[in-house]
Design an enzyme around this catalytic site. Structure first.
Site, PDB file in Angstrom:
ATOM      1  N   HIS A   1     -26.181 -40.780  15.219  1.00 36.61           N
ATOM      2  CA  HIS A   1     -25.076 -41.671  14.824  1.00 36.61           C
ATOM      3  C   HIS A   1     -24.031 -40.925  14.016  1.00 36.61           C
ATOM      4  CE1 HIS A   1     -27.877 -42.356  11.269  1.00 36.61           C
ATOM      5  NE2 HIS A   1     -26.749 -42.308  10.596  1.00 36.61           N
TER       6      HIS A   1
ATOM      7  N   HIS B   1     -21.068 -38.842   7.307  1.00 38.77           N
ATOM      8  CA  HIS B   1     -22.066 -37.909   7.856  1.00 38.77           C
ATOM      9  C   HIS B   1     -22.217 -38.086   9.361  1.00 38.77           C
ATOM     10  CE1 HIS B   1     -24.714 -41.409   6.624  1.00 38.77           C
ATOM     11  NE2 HIS B   1     -25.299 -41.171   7.797  1.00 38.77           N
TER      12      HIS B   1
ATOM     13  N   GLU C   1     -22.476 -46.080  12.039  1.00 32.91           N
ATOM     14  CA  GLU C   1     -22.881 -46.601  10.730  1.00 32.91           C
ATOM     15  C   GLU C   1     -21.627 -46.734   9.870  1.00 32.91           C
ATOM     16  OE1 GLU C   1     -25.626 -44.020   8.612  1.00 32.91           O
ATOM     17  OE2 GLU C   1     -25.744 -45.384   6.884  1.00 32.91           O
TER      18      GLU C   1
END
Ligand SMILES: C[C@@H](C(=O)O)C(=O)SCCNC(=O)CCNC(=O)[C@H](O)C(C)(C)COP(=O)(O)OP(=O)(O)OC[C@H]1O[C@@H](n2cnc3c(N)ncnc32)[C@H](O)[C@@H]1OP(=O)(O)O
Ligand SMILES: [Co+2]
Length: 134
Positions: free
Chosen positions: A79, A7, A130
């Site tokens: 992020h 994502h 991440e």
């Protein structure tokens, strides 16, 4: 080590307004909001087929996105999340390379119920990274 893009996350000041804009103005499929107190955020996922957009709103005192939103009051890209096959092996290899793993270095359970870790944005060209166990 690096796998698929899971994502892209956008920090937003008003999750309900951002969700409505993605659903009604952009015509996207959006999830219900999910409160994640351990992460200090409430999230909504937008399904765009080949990946997901994660809308993030601060939750509680000391949210890790509070300072970012103070600097970017209308919101912004926060992020990118990549999948890895083995998050502990990825962490050990990254730390051995000198990259800073945030927090206490132990994965937390992320929004998809899988272990996640974050890498300092200054070590990856100004973008917070991440990692999520695939
Ligand atoms: C649920 C889960 C999931 O998907 O499963 C999630 O995503 S949870 C998503 C929320 N959780 C997280 O973000 C956890 C990891 N994040 C953190 O620990 C924190 O947000 C940090 C990345 C350490 C930043 O913390 P904070 O903003 O308080 O620190 P700071 O103001 O001292 O920032 C240090 C420097 O990094 C920059 N900086 C801060 N956040 C940034 C970001 N998102 N992207 C790019 N740069 C960033 C600041 O501008 C500053 O640069 P200058 O010094 O040049 O001004
Ligand atoms: Co995320």
């Amino acid at each position: 080590m690096l796998g698929r893009l899971n994502h892209v996350a956008l920090a937003v000041p008003d999750l309900a307004a951002a969700t409505a804009a993605y659903r009604d103005t952009l015509g996207a499929r959006v999830s219900a909001p999910q409160a994640l107190p351990e992460h200090g955020v409430t999230v909504v996922f937008v399904d765009v087929g080949n990946t997901k957009i994660e809308l993030l709103e601060p939750l509680g005192a000391g949210s890790p996105i509070a300072a970012f939103l103070a600097k970017n009051p209308s919101g912004g890209m926060h992020h990118v999340c990549y999948e890895v096959d083995d998050i502990l092996a990825a962490r050990d290899s990254l730390q051995a390379s000198g990259a800073r793993v945030l927090g206490d270095g132990n994965p937390k359970t992320g929004a998809h119920g899988k272990p996640v870790l974050f890498l300092h944005p200054k070590d990856f060209f100004g973008t917070l990274v991440e990692l999520e166990q695939a």
